[in-house]
Design an enzyme around this catalytic site. Sequence first.
Site, PDB file in Angstrom:
ATOM      1  CB  CYS A 407      35.280  37.781  35.692  1.00  0.00           C
ATOM      2  SG  CYS A 407      34.251  37.111  37.235  1.00  0.00           S
ATOM      3  CG  HIS A 451      33.339  41.685  36.623  1.00  0.00           C
ATOM      4  ND1 HIS A 451      33.397  40.566  35.801  1.00  0.00           N
ATOM      5  CD2 HIS A 451      34.216  42.502  35.870  1.00  0.00           C
ATOM      6  CE1 HIS A 451      34.271  40.853  34.562  1.00  0.00           C
ATOM      7  NE2 HIS A 451      34.415  41.865  34.889  1.00  0.00           N
ATOM      8  CG  ASP A 467      36.924  43.441  32.603  1.00  0.00           C
ATOM      9  OD1 ASP A 467      37.549  42.209  32.810  1.00  0.00           O
ATOM     10  OD2 ASP A 467      35.727  43.266  32.699  1.00  0.00           O
TER      11      ASP A 467
END
Lengths: 666, 305
Positions: A407, A451, A467
Amino acid sequence: MTAAPLIPRNSLVWLLVAQVLVILPHLTHLPLWIIGLWLACATWRVQIFRMRAGYPRGWVKMLLMLGVGFAVYFSRGSLVGLEAGVVLLIAAFILKLVEMRTRRDALVLIFLGLFAVVTSYLFEDGLLAGLYSLLPVTVLLAALIGLQQGSLVTRPWPTLRLAGSLLLQAVPVMIVLFLFFPRLPPLWSLPQPPARGTTGLADSMAPSDLASLGQSAALAFRVTFDGAPPAQAQLYWRAVTFERFDGRRWSQSHPVQLLDVPEWQPAGEPIGYSVVMQASGRPWLYTLDVPQVQDAPARLMGDFHLQLPRPVDQPLMYRALSWPEARREAQTAPASLGRALSLPETGNPRSRAWAAELVRREGEPEAIVRALLWHFNRQPYRYTLKPPAVGADIVDGFLFDTRAGFCAHYAGAMTFVLRAAGIPARVVAGYQGGEFNPTGGYLSVRQYDAHAWVEYWTPGRGWVSVDPTFQVAPERVERGLQEALGAEQEFLEDEPLSLLRFRGIGWVDRLRFSWDNLNHGWQRWVLGYQAESQARLLRQWFGRFEASHLAFGLVAAAGALLGLLALLLLKPWQRQQDPQQRAFLRFERLLARHGLVREPGEGARSFARRAASALPAQAALIEGFLQRYEAQRYAGAGGSAVELARALAELRRALPWRFSRVERRV
Amino acid sequence: MQARLEACLAAINQVVLGKDSQVRLAVTCLLARGHLLLEDLPGMGKTTLSHALARVMGLSFQRIQFTSDLLPGDILGTSVFDKQSGGFVFHPGPIFAELVLADEINRATPKSQSALLEAMEEGQVTIEGATRALPQPFFVIATQNPASQGGTFALPESQLDRFLMRLSLGYPARAAERALLLGQPRRELLPDLQPLLDHAALAAIQQAVAQVRASDALVDYVLRLAEATRSQPQFAWGLSPRGSLALLAAARAWAYLDRRDYVIPEDVQAVLPAVLGHRLREAADASGHGGGALVQWLLREVPAL
């Protein structure tokens, strides 16, 4: 004269056992030489008891003390601070064993032990630690009892049983004090050492940081939703944003730059939830967008994260309301736009070129974002916690060469490209998802749920979150990290014993959920029972309520309890006091004010004669009172106490008035 | 009546110089129908005191010198064969007097001692099967020498208990001794003493003493004293009920002498050292029967009111 009989055998036995039990939970953070020190001191002590060894001389003690001081300094690098302080305390606790000669010394040792038990809460305050600490407390209590028993009692078990039953009897008092004792703010706060080792988000992010978090199953926080929990893919827990990029590392803007209150309008249905957060060592709260927090002194900063005045050093409980559909800074151009566009002067030329090409090809910001996400989705990108090394231009290396990362890589790269394309953007760090505990009905978010994602700003729509990781590994977002890692990478490979490795096995899961639920309850209802929740509970019970009322009530209750005990012990109703005796007591008090105190063995007549000779001016009145008193009390003459009272009043009028006692006359 | 008693005291004090409080206690003892144990060195005036008491009170006086070869018969009397009547005729011993001085009682064997002590307790003697009553009033003054203990038989506790009081005369004060040295020999003064009381008066006084009022509050004090001796660790044993009865009886007599018809705690305290001193023993003192420190402790610590 030996001191052996002074500290009875029973007490010594339990003291030794208690020392082991007190030191045991500290061993995780104590240097190992402490064990050696304890063994040596305990052996020495037992030898002293058996009269095979003597007490240490002054210089030996001095040497031991200096030695321990040096050892602490060398193993902890300091003599002050929490870690070194606790080591010193435990070392003193052990050394005192050898020096202990009298009962008083043993008392000091026992109280030191109780204090050491309390210090262990600074390191571990879980349910198990709390239950365990009852054990050393019981044994210390047994040592205390043993100290009073004399050397004839040699069987240790009855002493321990007595200590245990005393502790059980104290449970109601414990509960009452727990509920009602005022939670005072700390008089001083202990500086927490930076090496305390709390895993969690940091205030800057190089890609490798989040990867190490991915290896940790430590709990970050637990959430209880008011209604049904939202879908897993909606749970983006914001902690901080990273706006600055220096070519390698994303970091937070200076707090001063984030002071202006952001503009936003609530929209849609809010989500209500309460969070029990573990100590993070950072001054952030974890919330869904856009939050409003109750009962925590948090402030919504310019980048929509919640800042506390001080780092969270102990578990914290707060309630929040979030409006996920709210528009953020849609009307006005935010002050942070300049920061959200800044890039280093040089570096990552291929990414910059690609950004320029995207601008040329797509034009609109939304289209550019869509194209970027499409790119991540279509091209052969991989999600892995062990990305291969890249060169100096980390964005270029990731986007065009390795195409493997997690991420932080995706979010960082996307933000970079968006900024290069002239779209204000920033990296948001926090946690995503969490594990729902069906037993307790709450969500546990662990460190491996850490994250990073992206938000960009367009006029009219304001800040929008996207995202990029979702495009690469949608299962990461929908089902969690373990799914995303796939078969080739081991989940939690640094924690081989963690139950979390065995997810999906039915009974293990149930066991794990139940235990987790128990710990959650402990956190929420015991550790979390601080000033605010106490006030809430008491308000619920007693209506209006003030802290001063609580203190007053507690003191009054304690006073009433003591008074009742005193009544029960002294039984004043059994003391029959006839009126003559009461009159004589008043007579005594009056004369005591003038320095004449009756000795216990002194009869009325001798006392009155003594008083008459000391106060010749009032001798006749004193004699008059005595005559009446003797006649009523000893001669069986009739007459009421009123006569005595009248004689006494006459005497009182005749005596000079005294505000305080004069010195006792002998 | 009290005026006559005070005249008696004054008369005795003429003979026994400087011992007012002991004389008063001795008279108190007599009024309370108790026997007296005088414990002192020889030559301190024990015999003079006894003699003077007997004369002033109008009592017949007999003295028995206790020695180790004294037999019970020497005290009680024996039957002697009389040729004229052809039968045994009882010759009463010295115990058949109203005031008996048993000098150096601890020199006699226990057998002879107990002959006297039985007579003291019963008020009668049984000789050769016949019970003979002792005269009324009957008062024994026994003396013993605490200093020279060689060849003596110390009185056991049970027999010490029979004496209402134990007194010690002690050395006279300087002024009293000067008067003693300059004055006539004491023995010569004794015949000049006139009896100031007769038997009837004495009996009446003893009767009145028993009527002196002891209120509940006062009895409580006596009970507290007895309880203290029974509960405190420094006492080897507690006071017997006979002891507390003796204390109350002596306090009544003391109050009567003080011209009161009720007892106050000070009366108890005045007689307490003489009445309890020989009945108590310190736990730390295995053999003696000193009791002095214990008595002081009782006077000081037990609440009087």
